[in-house]
Design an enzyme around this catalytic site. Structure first.
Site, PDB file in Angstrom:
ATOM      1  N   ARG A 230       0.852  -1.186   0.000  1.00  0.00           N
ATOM      2  CA  ARG A 230       0.000   0.000   0.000  1.00  0.00           C
ATOM      3  C   ARG A 230       0.892   1.241   0.000  1.00  0.00           C
ATOM      4  O   ARG A 230       2.021   1.208   0.517  1.00  0.00           O
ATOM      5  CB  ARG A 230      -0.896   0.027   1.244  1.00  0.00           C
ATOM      6  CG  ARG A 230      -2.056  -0.961   1.212  1.00  0.00           C
ATOM      7  CD  ARG A 230      -3.119  -0.580   0.179  1.00  0.00           C
ATOM      8  NE  ARG A 230      -4.259  -1.485   0.158  1.00  0.00           N
ATOM      9  CZ  ARG A 230      -4.447  -2.452  -0.735  1.00  0.00           C
ATOM     10  NH1 ARG A 230      -3.560  -2.674  -1.681  1.00  0.00           N
ATOM     11  NH2 ARG A 230      -5.538  -3.193  -0.691  1.00  0.00           N
ATOM     12  N   HIS A 278      -1.500   0.336 -10.005  1.00  0.00           N
ATOM     13  CA  HIS A 278      -2.147  -0.682  -9.150  1.00  0.00           C
ATOM     14  C   HIS A 278      -2.566  -1.905  -9.976  1.00  0.00           C
ATOM     15  O   HIS A 278      -3.756  -2.241 -10.062  1.00  0.00           O
ATOM     16  CB  HIS A 278      -3.361  -0.086  -8.414  1.00  0.00           C
ATOM     17  CG  HIS A 278      -3.712  -0.860  -7.171  1.00  0.00           C
ATOM     18  ND1 HIS A 278      -4.029  -0.270  -5.977  1.00  0.00           N
ATOM     19  CD2 HIS A 278      -3.787  -2.197  -6.941  1.00  0.00           C
ATOM     20  CE1 HIS A 278      -4.299  -1.187  -5.067  1.00  0.00           C
ATOM     21  NE2 HIS A 278      -4.146  -2.385  -5.640  1.00  0.00           N
TER      22      HIS A 278
HETATM   23  P1  NDP Z   1      -2.006 -11.812   4.432  1.00  0.00           P
HETATM   24  O1  NDP Z   1      -2.832 -11.330   5.566  1.00  0.00           O
HETATM   25  O2  NDP Z   1      -2.219 -13.180   3.914  1.00  0.00           O
HETATM   26  O3  NDP Z   1      -0.454 -11.709   4.806  1.00  0.00           O
HETATM   27  C1  NDP Z   1       0.089 -10.635   5.491  1.00  0.00           C
HETATM   28  C2  NDP Z   1       1.526 -10.967   5.875  1.00  0.00           C
HETATM   29  O4  NDP Z   1       2.119  -9.830   6.492  1.00  0.00           O
HETATM   30  C3  NDP Z   1       1.605 -12.119   6.879  1.00  0.00           C
HETATM   31  O5  NDP Z   1       2.728 -12.912   6.627  1.00  0.00           O
HETATM   32  C4  NDP Z   1       1.745 -11.373   8.205  1.00  0.00           C
HETATM   33  O6  NDP Z   1       2.398 -12.116   9.210  1.00  0.00           O
HETATM   34  C5  NDP Z   1       2.632 -10.220   7.775  1.00  0.00           C
HETATM   35  N1  NDP Z   1       2.532  -9.108   8.733  1.00  0.00           N
HETATM   36  C6  NDP Z   1       1.451  -8.363   9.053  1.00  0.00           C
HETATM   37  N2  NDP Z   1       1.766  -7.457  10.012  1.00  0.00           N
HETATM   38  C7  NDP Z   1       3.060  -7.656  10.296  1.00  0.00           C
HETATM   39  C8  NDP Z   1       3.973  -7.063  11.204  1.00  0.00           C
HETATM   40  N3  NDP Z   1       3.600  -6.063  12.022  1.00  0.00           N
HETATM   41  N4  NDP Z   1       5.235  -7.526  11.245  1.00  0.00           N
HETATM   42  C9  NDP Z   1       5.629  -8.534  10.437  1.00  0.00           C
HETATM   43  N5  NDP Z   1       4.822  -9.157   9.546  1.00  0.00           N
HETATM   44  C10 NDP Z   1       3.558  -8.717   9.489  1.00  0.00           C
HETATM   45  O7  NDP Z   1      -2.179 -10.727   3.277  1.00  0.00           O
HETATM   46  P2  NDP Z   1      -1.983 -10.967   1.701  1.00  0.00           P
HETATM   47  O8  NDP Z   1      -0.667 -11.622   1.496  1.00  0.00           O
HETATM   48  O9  NDP Z   1      -3.194 -11.582   1.113  1.00  0.00           O
HETATM   49  O10 NDP Z   1      -1.943  -9.454   1.186  1.00  0.00           O
HETATM   50  C11 NDP Z   1      -0.971  -8.549   1.641  1.00  0.00           C
HETATM   51  C12 NDP Z   1      -1.239  -7.162   1.090  1.00  0.00           C
HETATM   52  O11 NDP Z   1      -0.953  -7.108  -0.296  1.00  0.00           O
HETATM   53  C13 NDP Z   1      -2.707  -6.713   1.154  1.00  0.00           C
HETATM   54  O12 NDP Z   1      -3.056  -6.281   2.456  1.00  0.00           O
HETATM   55  C14 NDP Z   1      -2.721  -5.585   0.155  1.00  0.00           C
HETATM   56  O13 NDP Z   1      -2.356  -4.375   0.795  1.00  0.00           O
HETATM   57  C15 NDP Z   1      -1.614  -5.982  -0.836  1.00  0.00           C
HETATM   58  N6  NDP Z   1      -2.176  -6.344  -2.149  1.00  0.00           N
HETATM   59  C16 NDP Z   1      -1.802  -5.579  -3.214  1.00  0.00           C
HETATM   60  C17 NDP Z   1      -2.278  -5.878  -4.473  1.00  0.00           C
HETATM   61  C18 NDP Z   1      -1.820  -5.080  -5.651  1.00  0.00           C
HETATM   62  O14 NDP Z   1      -2.319  -5.317  -6.760  1.00  0.00           O
HETATM   63  N7  NDP Z   1      -0.892  -4.175  -5.508  1.00  0.00           N
HETATM   64  C19 NDP Z   1      -3.192  -7.006  -4.695  1.00  0.00           C
HETATM   65  C20 NDP Z   1      -3.492  -7.750  -3.508  1.00  0.00           C
HETATM   66  C21 NDP Z   1      -2.999  -7.428  -2.284  1.00  0.00           C
HETATM   67  P3  NDP Z   1       1.729 -13.493   9.767  1.00  0.00           P
HETATM   68  O15 NDP Z   1       1.949 -14.480   8.617  1.00  0.00           O
HETATM   69  O16 NDP Z   1       2.503 -13.860  10.950  1.00  0.00           O
HETATM   70  O17 NDP Z   1       0.275 -13.181  10.005  1.00  0.00           O
HETATM   71  C1  OXD Z   2      -6.345  -5.834  -3.076  1.00  0.00           C
HETATM   72  C2  OXD Z   2      -5.687  -4.981  -4.058  1.00  0.00           C
HETATM   73  O1  OXD Z   2      -6.180  -5.589  -1.873  1.00  0.00           O
HETATM   74  O2  OXD Z   2      -5.990  -5.079  -5.258  1.00  0.00           O
HETATM   75  O3  OXD Z   2      -7.059  -6.790  -3.471  1.00  0.00           O
HETATM   76  O4  OXD Z   2      -4.813  -4.170  -3.715  1.00  0.00           O
END
Ligand code: NDP
Ligand code: OXD
Length: 315
Positions: A230, A278
């Site tokens: 983000r 995006h």
């Molecule tokens: P998940 O919830 O599956 O994974 C999040 C990961 O981040 C987990 O491994 C989590 O740790 C880790 N995490 C969260 N907070 C912390 C912290 N404080 N310290 C260390 N690690 C942390 O999310 P997704 O993988 O599905 O998606 C991640 C992000 O990708 C979305 O929130 C979105 O913002 C972005 N996104 C962007 C897109 C784009 O087109 N640009 C498309 C889709 C998503 P743990 O495993 O221990 O919970």
């Molecule tokens: C999502 C994205 O969060 O597209 O799905 O960023």
């Protein structure tokens, strides 16, 4: 007597064409359900399930029978900023097709930077013919922040391509051929020697501003940064300073605090920045609609929604 299922409210901030394409895809995936929007003049007191895509703040108020919400987005940061959000479970999109799309997007970005394609694009603008040495992938360390749905798929693909991959998450995660670090104490080691840093964290109060000067200073000199998480993960002034001093090499940015990125924004013309609109992992309407349909069918059978996000953690 069979009970008529309650209408499912679709609330988005998408343009009219996109919203109707979603409505059509959802209706096709669950022919036994009635998908309505606010414009249909539905009795809001009947709605038990809402499907949302960045709904305008306040649009989920006055839904007294609402049981749960399914987001069509993976990231829930925007929804959680709405203080009028009802206190119901929020289920986010978890779609293997999205994770695969992200892994491909990350691999494309990392290979682009690894093979100096950003350098050749700049050279082309000057009509400059100059070759640079090609380094083997095996000697190139890539760091992945976030080892969730997106991060694990991306780290695994990078490792398969032969990169030296390490990742970071809150709790320890196992990914084959990836060195995994966890928690605040694992942050510095996860950055050590990293030449290309990929951010795939969710935006939460803890991760806001994670891409800042102190982080850049822990990377290998001249490292590249890929932000597919983000916009608010990035401290823009720190990025620009690090690019201008050569501390960082190049930044590939897909997400911004304001989207679309305003035309007069300084990042558009910075030579060290590649802007993407995006598109790192576009949601597939067909697969997402099928996943939502399955979740709603299970809810109709069992009365239980699928696992929800943890509002306190913010993801
Ligand atoms: P998940 O919830 O599956 O994974 C999040 C990961 O981040 C987990 O491994 C989590 O740790 C880790 N995490 C969260 N907070 C912390 C912290 N404080 N310290 C260390 N690690 C942390 O999310 P997704 O993988 O599905 O998606 C991640 C992000 O990708 C979305 O929130 C979105 O913002 C972005 N996104 C962007 C897109 C784009 O087109 N640009 C498309 C889709 C998503 P743990 O495993 O221990 O919970
Ligand atoms: C999502 C994205 O969060 O597209 O799905 O960023």
């Amino acid at each position: 007597m069979t009970r008529v299922p309650s209408p499912i409210l679709l609330v988005t901030s998408l343009c009219a064409d996109e919203q109707s394409a979603w409505r059509e895809a959802l209706a096709l995936a669950m022919p036994g359900e009635t998908i309505v929007t606010a414009e249909d003049g539905v009795d809001r007191g009947l709605v038990e399930v809402a499907i949302i895509a960045n709904p305008p703040p306040g649009s989920l108020r006055d839904l007294p029978a609402l049981d749960w919400i399914h987001s069509l987005w993976a990231g829930v940061d925007k929804i959680l900023q709405d203080d009028t959000l009802p206190d119901t479970p929020i289920v986010r999109l978890v779609d293997p097709a999205l994770a695969q799309a992200m892994a491909e997007g990350v691999a494309a970005a990392v290979l682009h930077l690894h093979r100096d394609l950003h350098v050749y694009a700049a050279q082309q603008s000057r009509k400059e013919w100059r070759q640079h040495p090609v380094r083997p992938v095996a000697g190139r360390r890539v760091g992945v922040l976030g080892l969730g749905e997106m991060g694990r798929a991306s780290a695994a693909l990078l490792a398969t391509l032969g990169f030296d991959v390490q990742g970071w998450s809150r709790s320890r995660r196992e990914v084959a051929k990836v060195r995994a670090f966890a928690g605040p104490e694992g942050f510095a080691p996860a950055l050590e020697g990293v030449e290309i840093l990929v951010n795939l964290l969710p935006l939460t109060p803890e991760t806001r501003g994670v891409l800042r000067r102190e982080t850049f200073e822990r990377l290998a000199p001249g490292a590249h940064v890929v932000n597919f998480g983000r916009g608010a993960h990035l401290v823009e002034a720190d990025l620009i300073e690090a690019l201008n001093t050569g501390r960082l090499g190049h930044a590939m940015l897909d997400v911004f605090e304001q989207e679309p990125l305003p035309k007069d924004h300084r990042l558009w013309s910075h030579p060290g920045v590649t802007i993407l609109p995006h598109v790192a992992a576009p949601t597939s309407r067909a697969t997402a609609a099928a996943i939502v349909a399955e979740a709603i069918a299970a809810f109709r059978r069992t009365g239980r929604p699928p696992p929800a996000i943890d509002r306190h953690r913010g993801y």
